[in-house]
Design a protein around this motif. Structure first.
Motif, PDB file in Angstrom:
ATOM      1  N   VAL A 212      -1.935  18.071 -46.952  1.00  0.00           N
ATOM      2  CA  VAL A 212      -0.795  17.751 -46.091  1.00  0.00           C
ATOM      3  C   VAL A 212      -1.221  16.814 -44.962  1.00  0.00           C
ATOM      4  CG1 VAL A 212       0.910  18.712 -44.494  1.00  0.00           C
ATOM      5  CG2 VAL A 212       0.473  19.835 -46.684  1.00  0.00           C
ATOM      6  N   ALA A 213      -2.395  17.062 -44.376  1.00  0.00           N
ATOM      7  CA  ALA A 213      -2.883  16.208 -43.292  1.00  0.00           C
ATOM      8  C   ALA A 213      -3.056  14.766 -43.761  1.00  0.00           C
ATOM      9  CB  ALA A 213      -4.201  16.754 -42.747  1.00  0.00           C
ATOM     10  N   SER A 214      -3.653  14.582 -44.937  1.00  0.00           N
ATOM     11  CA  SER A 214      -3.866  13.226 -45.444  1.00  0.00           C
ATOM     12  C   SER A 214      -2.551  12.572 -45.856  1.00  0.00           C
ATOM     13  CB  SER A 214      -4.839  13.256 -46.625  1.00  0.00           C
ATOM     14  OG  SER A 214      -6.149  13.562 -46.181  1.00  0.00           O
ATOM     15  N   LEU A 215      -1.636  13.356 -46.385  1.00  0.00           N
ATOM     16  CA  LEU A 215      -0.332  12.819 -46.777  1.00  0.00           C
ATOM     17  C   LEU A 215       0.442  12.348 -45.542  1.00  0.00           C
ATOM     18  CD1 LEU A 215       1.168  12.484 -49.479  1.00  0.00           C
ATOM     19  CD2 LEU A 215       2.271  14.675 -49.027  1.00  0.00           C
ATOM     20  N   LEU A 216       0.419  13.142 -44.493  1.00  0.00           N
ATOM     21  CA  LEU A 216       1.102  12.761 -43.260  1.00  0.00           C
ATOM     22  C   LEU A 216       0.516  11.481 -42.694  1.00  0.00           C
ATOM     23  CD1 LEU A 216       1.393  16.281 -41.584  1.00  0.00           C
ATOM     24  CD2 LEU A 216       3.304  14.886 -42.394  1.00  0.00           C
ATOM     25  N   TYR A 217      -0.814  11.397 -42.677  1.00  0.00           N
ATOM     26  CA  TYR A 217      -1.450  10.201 -42.123  1.00  0.00           C
ATOM     27  C   TYR A 217      -1.229   8.992 -43.021  1.00  0.00           C
ATOM     28  CZ  TYR A 217      -4.904   7.065 -40.128  1.00  0.00           C
ATOM     29  OH  TYR A 217      -5.519   5.976 -39.546  1.00  0.00           O
ATOM     30  N   ARG A 218      -1.328   9.205 -44.330  1.00  0.00           N
ATOM     31  CA  ARG A 218      -1.195   8.080 -45.260  1.00  0.00           C
ATOM     32  C   ARG A 218       0.183   7.429 -45.164  1.00  0.00           C
ATOM     33  NH1 ARG A 218      -0.251   4.442 -46.676  1.00  0.00           N
ATOM     34  NH2 ARG A 218      -0.063   3.432 -48.693  1.00  0.00           N
ATOM     35  N   LEU A 219       1.244   8.208 -45.041  1.00  0.00           N
ATOM     36  CA  LEU A 219       2.596   7.661 -45.055  1.00  0.00           C
ATOM     37  C   LEU A 219       3.163   7.414 -43.664  1.00  0.00           C
ATOM     38  CD1 LEU A 219       4.209   9.690 -47.985  1.00  0.00           C
ATOM     39  CD2 LEU A 219       3.095   7.458 -48.051  1.00  0.00           C
ATOM     40  N   ASN A 220       2.583   8.030 -42.630  1.00  0.00           N
ATOM     41  CA  ASN A 220       3.173   7.914 -41.291  1.00  0.00           C
ATOM     42  C   ASN A 220       2.097   7.848 -40.216  1.00  0.00           C
ATOM     43  OD1 ASN A 220       5.233   7.830 -39.325  1.00  0.00           O
ATOM     44  ND2 ASN A 220       5.257  10.054 -39.125  1.00  0.00           N
ATOM     45  N   SER A 221       1.078   7.042 -40.454  1.00  0.00           N
ATOM     46  CA  SER A 221      -0.028   6.984 -39.489  1.00  0.00           C
ATOM     47  C   SER A 221       0.422   6.429 -38.144  1.00  0.00           C
ATOM     48  CB  SER A 221      -1.168   6.131 -40.051  1.00  0.00           C
ATOM     49  OG  SER A 221      -0.720   4.808 -40.331  1.00  0.00           O
ATOM     50  N   ALA A 222       1.416   5.535 -38.136  1.00  0.00           N
ATOM     51  CA  ALA A 222       1.852   4.929 -36.877  1.00  0.00           C
ATOM     52  C   ALA A 222       2.649   5.896 -36.009  1.00  0.00           C
ATOM     53  CB  ALA A 222       2.688   3.689 -37.167  1.00  0.00           C
ATOM     54  N   LYS A 223       3.261   6.893 -36.604  1.00  0.00           N
ATOM     55  CA  LYS A 223       4.091   7.851 -35.866  1.00  0.00           C
ATOM     56  C   LYS A 223       5.131   7.138 -34.991  1.00  0.00           C
ATOM     57  CE  LYS A 223       0.373  11.304 -35.447  1.00  0.00           C
ATOM     58  NZ  LYS A 223      -0.355  12.183 -34.517  1.00  0.00           N
ATOM     59  N   THR A 224       5.722   6.092 -35.502  1.00  0.00           N
ATOM     60  CA  THR A 224       6.636   5.293 -34.687  1.00  0.00           C
ATOM     61  C   THR A 224       7.836   6.100 -34.216  1.00  0.00           C
ATOM     62  OG1 THR A 224       5.982   3.326 -35.925  1.00  0.00           O
ATOM     63  CG2 THR A 224       8.010   3.180 -34.639  1.00  0.00           C
ATOM     64  N   PHE A 225       8.409   6.879 -35.108  1.00  0.00           N
ATOM     65  CA  PHE A 225       9.598   7.649 -34.757  1.00  0.00           C
ATOM     66  C   PHE A 225       9.388   9.153 -34.863  1.00  0.00           C
ATOM     67  CE2 PHE A 225      11.198   3.613 -36.611  1.00  0.00           C
ATOM     68  CZ  PHE A 225      11.800   3.093 -35.471  1.00  0.00           C
ATOM     69  N   ILE A 226       8.491   9.579 -35.756  1.00  0.00           N
ATOM     70  CA  ILE A 226       8.300  10.999 -36.042  1.00  0.00           C
ATOM     71  C   ILE A 226       6.840  11.363 -35.823  1.00  0.00           C
ATOM     72  CG2 ILE A 226       8.471  12.819 -37.792  1.00  0.00           C
ATOM     73  CD1 ILE A 226      11.161  11.713 -37.071  1.00  0.00           C
ATOM     74  N   ASP A 227       6.605  12.458 -35.131  1.00  0.00           N
ATOM     75  CA  ASP A 227       5.250  12.968 -34.930  1.00  0.00           C
ATOM     76  C   ASP A 227       5.002  14.121 -35.908  1.00  0.00           C
ATOM     77  OD1 ASP A 227       2.732  13.270 -33.898  1.00  0.00           O
ATOM     78  OD2 ASP A 227       3.386  13.632 -31.838  1.00  0.00           O
ATOM     79  N   TYR A 228       3.770  14.559 -36.002  1.00  0.00           N
ATOM     80  CA  TYR A 228       3.454  15.687 -36.884  1.00  0.00           C
ATOM     81  C   TYR A 228       2.303  16.504 -36.303  1.00  0.00           C
ATOM     82  CZ  TYR A 228       0.239  12.046 -38.679  1.00  0.00           C
ATOM     83  OH  TYR A 228      -0.683  11.044 -38.805  1.00  0.00           O
TER      84      TYR A 228
END
Length: 648
Positions: A212-228
């Protein structure tokens, strides 16, 4: 600040709640309404919906307070601007929605003109869809892209191959600090010590938290609108999750759908929490596990007391029509690696033709293309077992009698590659660290000994062995027939080793629980899952024992019987209770009930929300999976929608 009456007793308001406030972000859509937000003039929020999972993303319904007629309307000027919806509270406002202004709807008839709109959380807010995954290249000394689906711990040739790298996605530091998101490896690399050295990494198992950690970073590393969440938070929630096996995220998948694919089948779900920081943050919870809370509704006849009543409308539907209480899981056909004798499958009248006559350029080849070339195991009884051919009786293999697998009828079968792994010779020139186990194709061997014990050796290269596609057998497609077998005559022996499927499948049943099943009748659910559950082993003894059991050879054996039964029991335990469909309407705004919370009862009316029957050994409380904040004719309401959850 405008306000509304929520509860009226004797004509006066018992309590007043403020209306939801709507704000706009930057006019070019570049920034959300965080600091110094602009009030969306003449626009009111009638509903905010927050949902668990990515199947329906959060949205808000807006209504324009028209001050005139609908005329001269063009493309909406606010498209793509970000919208916040907040509830005024002390000391700060409570944010309950963020999204893009994406929809306007006009209505005009003889009695009404209206303009409504929607703000929606969209998939693009969660980053980019999947187009590749990242691997470390020792040649490039950098992370590179493989443009394929993401697969966690894939099944390759019937064996689970771990494919988590020891390299971080965030840097090229080989001394990776635990908790950073990891890169992937290709599952067909780093199989040996030298392979790990060359590729500068190891290939390890993905845990659910790591994946899950790698998936979150891979698809949303910029965190422009959504954080995790950070890794420590993920690990604290997901450490009790089951093992990942062959979980695939297809190309083009967005992060919400990817989270659904990896979390929900493993007993977890997620939603957006708007109150943690300036950006909405992905929050993960365990299905069926959470903080247990109750609702409150006074018994009839009492004096209204807001400390004893927080819900004034509810619906509870208890249904057992779809609840099943026995689960049978059917997997793939049971397979065994076995060794079988092969027999001549041509007319005995041509046995004495000379080799030169049967060569492909020989005078008799055209009319005798199978002579001394086609050999079969006779599993369908095509050869008469009572007639001796070249020193042997072509018996029909009785697999069940030899405890291989249950063979319902004798019929033609096919043979697959063995599951045995052969260790490559380190003396081949690659060095001592080059050893690795390698699966081999179907093995064909022969002997020309006059009597047992027979010493078998591999088929000669010139025989050009081809495996029959429609039965267990071989065809020797070389220019010449196998002269070694021809010259051995009655002393020849030919055998084949590979994997053969039986007529029965891996099948397990989680039987009905007399204590926990709410339905008094037996209601069985059958799940056909051949790709997930397998039973494939090397036959260790009896007549058709694999020839590899007599050496120190590893094998990709797999028996999912216990795991399949545990899965069947889990599915039974999730579905043998009543299905409670509930909707609870609470007057005013209520943030104390969160998505993921369990609801146990309606206190005061003593209405149980436990779907388990009386006397059950477990509780089955409903779980909140959706919250709605609505401004309707009855005033502001918080609506709670629940799911059946799982046993707790």
């Amino acid at each position: 600040m405008s306000s509304t009456d929520v509860l009226n007793t004797t004509g006066s308001a018992a309590f007043q709640f403020p209306e939801m406030k709507v704000y706009l972000g930057a006019s070019d859509g570049s920034a959300p309404p965080d600091s110094s937000p602009t009030v969306f003039a003449n626009v009111y929020c009638s509903r905010v919906v927050q949902s668990a999972s990515g199947s329906r993303l959060d949205y808000a319904e807006l209504t324009w307070g028209l001050t005139g007629h609908l005329i001269n309307r063009t493309q909406p000027a606010n498209f793509a601007r970000m919208v916040d919806v907040r509830i005024p509270t002390s000391p700060t406002e409570l944010k309950i929605h963020r999204g893009d202004y994406v929809r306007e709807s006009m209505r005009l008839d003889a009695t009404e003109e209206s303009l409504t709109a929607q703000s929606q959380m969209r998939h693009y807010h969660f980053g980019n869809p999947l187009t590749h995954y990242r691997v470390w290249s020792s040649k490039e000394q950098d992370l590179v892209n493989i443009e394929d689906d993401i697969v966690f711990n894939p099944t390759v040739d019937g064996k689970t191959e771990f494919n988590r790298s020891t390299i971080s996605l965030t840097s090229t530091d080989h001394n990776l600090v635990t908790g950073n998101p990891y890169a992937w490896t290709h599952p067909e690399m780093c199989d040996s010590d030298s392979g790990e050295t060359y590729n500068e990494q190891e290939r390890l198992e993905w845990s659910l938290a790591d994946a899950v950690a790698s998936l979150l970073y891979r698809l949303n590393s910029a965190k422009t609108f959504i954080d995790y969440p950070d890794y420590a938070t993920l690990q604290s929630i997901l450490s009790i999750g089951p093992k990942l096996r062959d979980v695939r995220i297809p190309l083009g998948t967005s992060l919400p759908a990817a989270l659904d694919a990896i979390l929900i089948p493993h007993g977890f779900n997620w939603y957006l929490n708007y109150t943690t920081a300036s950006k909405p943050t992905i929050a993960i919870f365990r299905i069926g596990s959470g903080t247990t809370k109750s609702l409150k509704l006074q018994a009839p006849g009492g004096t209204l007391n807001l400390t004893q009543s927080n819900v004034n409308r509810l619906s509870i539907d208890s249904n057992i029509a779809d609840s099943f209480n026995q689960v049978t899981v059917i997997g793939d056909f049971i397979r065994r690696e076995i060794t079988l004798p092969l027999y001549p499958a041509w007319s005995a009248d041509t046995d004495t033709l000379e080799p030169y006559q049967l060569a492909k350029d020989g005078p008799d080849f055209e009319d005798n293309q199978s002579t001394w070339r086609l050999w079969i195991a006779n599993e369908a009884g095509d050869l008469d077992p009572g007639v001796q051919r070249l020193g042997q009786y072509p018996t029909v293999p009785q697999f069940a009698d030899s405890e291989v697998f249950e063979a319902v009828v004798d019929h033609r079968r096919t043979i697959e590659d063995p599951i045995t792994r052969i260790t490559l010779d380190p003396a081949s020139g690659a060095g001592a660290n080059a050893t690795r186990d390698q699966r081999i194709p179907v093995l064909v061997e022969y002997s020309t000994d006059a009597a047992p014990p027979y010493s078998f050796k591999p088929a000669e290269d010139g025989w050009s062995v081809k495996i029959c596609p429609d039965q267990i057998g071989v065809y020797f497609d070389g220019h010449d027939i196998p002269v070694e077998l021809y010259e051995a005559g009655n002393n020849h022996r030919l055998r084949i080793t590979g994997v053969v499927a039986g007529d029965t499948r891996l099948k397990v049943t989680a039987t009905r629980s007399a204590t926990n099943a709410v339905n008094g009748r037996l209601f069985e659910k059958v799940l056909f899952m051949p790709d997930k559950w397998q039973n494939i082993k090397r036959q260790p003894n009896f007549e058709f024992a694999s020839r590899f059991v007599y050496g120190d050879y590893p094998a990709d054996e797999r028996d999912d019987t216990a795991a399949a039964l545990a899965y069947a029991e889990k599915i039974r335990d999730q579905n043998h209770f009543a299905d409670l469909s509930c909707e609870f309407r609470l007057p005013g705004w209520h943030d104390e009930y969160k998505i993921g919370d369990l609801l146990s009862e309606v206190d005061g009316r003593e209405l149980s929300l436990n779907a388990a029957p009386a006397g059950s050994t477990v509780n089955r409380y409903v779980q909140i999976v959706e919250r709605r904040f609505e401004m309707g004719s009855a005033g502001p309401e918080t609506v709670l929608i629940v799911d059946r959850g799982v046993t707790q």
